[in-house]
Enzyme design. Structure first.
Site, short mmCIF file in Angstrom:
data_model
loop_
_atom_site.label_atom_id
_atom_site.label_comp_id
_atom_site.label_asym_id
_atom_site.label_seq_id
_atom_site.Cartn_x
_atom_site.Cartn_y
_atom_site.Cartn_z
N GLY A 260 -20.72 -7.81 -4.88
CA GLY A 260 -19.42 -8.52 -5.48
C GLY A 260 -19.42 -8.46 -6.95
O GLY A 260 -18.26 -8.54 -7.64
N PRO A 294 -25.41 -4.96 -3.72
CA PRO A 294 -24.39 -4.53 -4.66
C PRO A 294 -24.08 -3.07 -3.96
O PRO A 294 -24.59 -2.36 -3.42
CB PRO A 294 -25.18 -4.24 -5.80
CG PRO A 294 -26.52 -4.09 -5.64
CD PRO A 294 -26.74 -4.97 -4.43
N ARG A 332 -6.97 2.28 -2.97
CA ARG A 332 -7.24 1.06 -3.61
C ARG A 332 -5.90 0.74 -4.35
O ARG A 332 -5.55 -0.45 -4.42
CB ARG A 332 -8.67 1.22 -4.81
CG ARG A 332 -9.80 1.56 -3.86
CD ARG A 332 -10.92 1.22 -4.61
NE ARG A 332 -11.09 -0.27 -5.17
CZ ARG A 332 -10.75 -0.85 -6.19
NH1 ARG A 332 -10.37 -0.12 -7.12
NH2 ARG A 332 -10.67 -2.00 -6.27
N CYS A 362 4.08 10.43 3.07
CA CYS A 362 5.50 9.63 3.20
C CYS A 362 5.42 8.24 3.21
O CYS A 362 5.91 7.68 4.11
CB CYS A 362 5.97 10.37 4.58
SG CYS A 362 6.10 12.08 4.30
#
Ligand code: LLP
Length: 431
Positions: A260, A294, A332, A362
């Site tokens: 995190g 991680p 993202r 699209c």
């Protein structure tokens, strides 16, 4: 036109990190010693470019910090979900990391890359019986269960295979971490883990079961977290819980602080060592082994998505730059409104223009950046979307029949394709 720009460039303002492997050099942007233009010329675009030096440096920083605080019981399990490219996994396994996997597929990739099974942890809320069986047969360090039903499923498979299953319980500490709601996981309203009292009951029943052996507890409160306090809070909570179990005669081997840690997409982020030094000593002082998982903080800054401008277009009050990469390559920005630094590979002179950088898909949500000041660009120009090593290719798709991009690994002055670009035939075979 481009050749006339082939001269030393001033540092670009869109790049914040000083120690990135992606640097502006004579003739444009380079990754380590290789010009991004050369990669685009050889492999075409879109292409993910990764720096081996960056990966190994970050892996080494984690291992050093974990060993410093947790001694030889410390384990850094790279979260394979962030980027499961087999060649990158090999680099990370060789750098001494373990793996955190979340499916049978990731377990397969981790074993294939040479991760020691005793350094593999299997997390996730929905492990199927076949996946549990694969993990037990591989002899992994532990399966982290997230519900009573899942614990029962592990026991059933373990009994069938005649092997005692090492289990950890993922605890939901009900701690809020300041991050995007879609990547926040540590509150009771989320599907992850179980609250403290149920974790205690699950550990007790595991301890009493002939085919289960409780070995640890874990929490993962979310992703892209840059404030260290919630991590410390979660670990204190886990230490208390582990101590309680110890007093009951159920000694646990390790505490897994999850993953995190955020990276500096836009603002500053703590270094790996700072994070490990926040959680590690709390765990070590209480006498447990330290595990961390991680993902982003190992691979995030090592990768860039290289894309080429196809067209530009002014419409309404917007200036659109249409590139050959979009949400199918890097979702993202669409999914989390995430900000990735973007730099032209060869910067043209002139005033920055505020643009929407969009892809060919699209959907109006198909963008890599919105309302972003960028130096002027023209069709054919290359753009580097930085900090794209984590959850980039890993979340790519074939939506709109868009082919998945190639992936390239740079090693000093050389580079090699570590995943070829898909072809139309791949759309027929489903690869
Ligand atoms: N451990 C567990 C149990 C996890 O669920 C995750 C990530 C990690 C470790 C690694 O977290 P990291 O160190 O990478 O933050 N797709 C999103 C991120 C989703 C993270 C899911 N779990 C994004 O692009 O921001």
């Amino acid at each position: 036109m481009r050749e006339t720009l082939n001269q030393p460039l001033p540092p670009t303002t869109t790049l914040s990190p000083t120690d990135s492997p992606f640097v502006s050099r004579h003739g444009g942007f380079a990754c380590e010693g290789v010009s991004l233009r050369d990669i685009a010329a050889a492999v075409d675009t879109p292409v993910y470019v990764y720096s081996r030096a960056d990966l190994t440096t970050r892996a080494a920083a984690f291992v050093a910090a974990a060993n410093e605080t947790g001694g030889d019981r410390a384990l850094v399990c790279y979260a394979v979900k962030a980027n499961g490219n087999p060649a990158l996994l090999e680099v990370l396994a060789a750098a001494g990391l373990g793996a955190d996997v979340t499916s049978g597929g990731e377990l397969f990739l981790a074993l294939h890359a040479g991760f020691d099974p005793q350094r593999i942890i299997f997390s996730g809320v929905g492990k199927k019986a076949a996946e549990i069986g694969e993990a037990l047969q591989a002899g992994i360090r532990a399966l982290h269960v997230e519900s009573e039903m899942e614990l029962a499923a592990v026991a059933t498979v373990a009994e069938r295979l005649g092997t005692v299953a090492p289990v950890g319980v993922r605890v939901n500490p009900n701690i809020s971490a300041a991050t995007h709601p879609y990547i926040s996981t540590g509150l009771h309203g989320h599907k992850f883990g179980v609250p403290c009292e149920r974790a205690v009951a699950m550990l007790r029943s595991a301890a009493a079961h002939p085919w289960l052996r409780p070995v640890g507890i874990a929490a993962h409160i979310g992703s892209q977290i840059t404030d260290l306090d919630p991590f410390a809070q979660a670990v204190r909570f886990l230490v208390e819980l582990a101590d309680e179990m110890g007093r009951e005669g159920i000694p646990l081997e390790y505490i897994d602080a999850g993953g995190g840690l955020g990276i500096d997409y836009q603002g500053p982020a703590p270094a790996a060592a700072e994070w490990v030094r926040t959680v590690g000593p709390l765990v070590a002082a209480a006498g447990y082994g330290l595990v961390v998982e991680p993902g982003r903080s190992i691979v995030g800054r090592a990768g860039a998505l290289l894309t080429r401008v196809i067209y530009t277009k002014a419409q309404g009050d917007k200036q659109f730059v249409i590139a050959d990469a979009g949400m199918t390559d890097l979702i993202r920005p669409t999914l989390y409104q995430a900000h990735h630094p973007i730099a032209p590979v060869v910067e043209r002179p002139g005033e920055a223009i505020v643009v929407d950088l969009v892809g060919p898909i699209c959907e109006s949500s198909d963008f890599l950046a919105r309302e972003r000041p960028l130096p002027p660009v023209e069709p054919g120009d290359l753009l580097a979307v930085l900090h794209a090593g984590a959850y980039g290719y890993a979340m790519s798709s074939n939506y709109n029949g868009h082919l998945r991009p190639a992936e390239v690994l740079v090693e000093g002055d050389a580079f090699r394709v570590i995943r070829r670009r898909q072809t139309y035939d791949d759309l027929l075979t489903g690869t």
